[in-house]
Design a protein around this motif. Structure first.
Motif, mmCIF file in Angstrom:
data_model
loop_
_atom_site.group_PDB
_atom_site.id
_atom_site.type_symbol
_atom_site.label_atom_id
_atom_site.label_comp_id
_atom_site.label_asym_id
_atom_site.label_seq_id
_atom_site.Cartn_x
_atom_site.Cartn_y
_atom_site.Cartn_z
ATOM 1 N N HIS A 23 13.284 13.647 -88.487
ATOM 2 C CA HIS A 23 14.130 14.539 -87.700
ATOM 3 C C HIS A 23 13.294 15.667 -87.096
ATOM 4 O O HIS A 23 13.447 16.013 -85.910
ATOM 5 N N ALA A 24 12.404 16.253 -87.909
ATOM 6 C CA ALA A 24 11.556 17.346 -87.409
ATOM 7 C C ALA A 24 10.645 16.834 -86.277
ATOM 8 O O ALA A 24 10.473 17.516 -85.271
ATOM 9 N N ALA A 25 10.093 15.644 -86.439
ATOM 10 C CA ALA A 25 9.235 15.077 -85.391
ATOM 11 C C ALA A 25 10.042 14.822 -84.111
ATOM 12 O O ALA A 25 9.559 15.084 -83.010
ATOM 13 N N ARG A 29 9.456 16.783 -80.527
ATOM 14 C CA ARG A 29 9.161 15.968 -79.343
ATOM 15 C C ARG A 29 10.010 16.396 -78.166
ATOM 16 O O ARG A 29 9.582 16.389 -77.026
ATOM 17 N N GLY A 30 11.273 16.763 -78.456
ATOM 18 C CA GLY A 30 12.224 17.078 -77.400
ATOM 19 C C GLY A 30 12.081 18.405 -76.872
ATOM 20 O O GLY A 30 11.705 19.254 -76.402
ATOM 21 N N PRO A 38 15.974 20.571 -90.025
ATOM 22 C CA PRO A 38 15.623 19.367 -90.788
ATOM 23 C C PRO A 38 15.439 19.602 -92.287
ATOM 24 O O PRO A 38 15.962 18.831 -93.098
ATOM 25 N N TRP A 39 14.714 20.633 -92.659
ATOM 26 C CA TRP A 39 14.480 20.831 -94.099
ATOM 27 C C TRP A 39 15.728 21.316 -94.818
ATOM 28 O O TRP A 39 15.928 20.989 -95.991
#
Length: 114
Positions: free
Chosen positions: A107-109, A113-114, A54-55
């Motif tokens: 996106h990071a969250a 979560r997955g 993500p970053w």
């Protein structure tokens, strides 16, 4: 994140961008559009490289947006101006960073979560 999910996110971003332009005028629409423009670039990067962090995607999306903005200081061909713009505006740089950061956080969250 699968490519199908990413493609759907990109479509939602485009719909949001069109909705913002249809519902608001002035600075709200302009700067929301800037953030969404970078979010779309982010989604396209993830579509091309689904395993991108993500970053990393956020920094790349902001950098590409900034490159396009700084290219407006030179001459952008007339046929590309509807897509890339034609006038350099320093506050756009901030809103590109906001769009990239917000998308990277989402996106990071999602990936945590997955």
């Amino acid at each position: 994140m699968t490519r199908l999910h990413t493609a759907l996110v990109a479509i939602v971003i485009v719909i949001c961008g069109l909705g913002v332009r249809a519902l608001w005028d002035g600075p709200v629409a302009k700067y929301a559009g800037d953030a969404l423009y970078t979010a779309l670039i982010y989604a396209l990067l993830v579509l091309l490289w689904p395993r991108i962090r993500p970053w990393t995607a956020g920094i790349a999306a902001a950098a590409l947006s900034w490159m396009i903005e700084f290219a407006q200081l030179a001459s952008i061909p007339r046929w590309l101006q509807p897509l890339l713009g034609s006038t350099f505006n320093p506050p756009d740089l901030l809103w590109y960073a906001v769009g990239a950061a917000m998308t990277a956080v989402a996106h990071a969250a999602y990936t945590r979560r997955g």
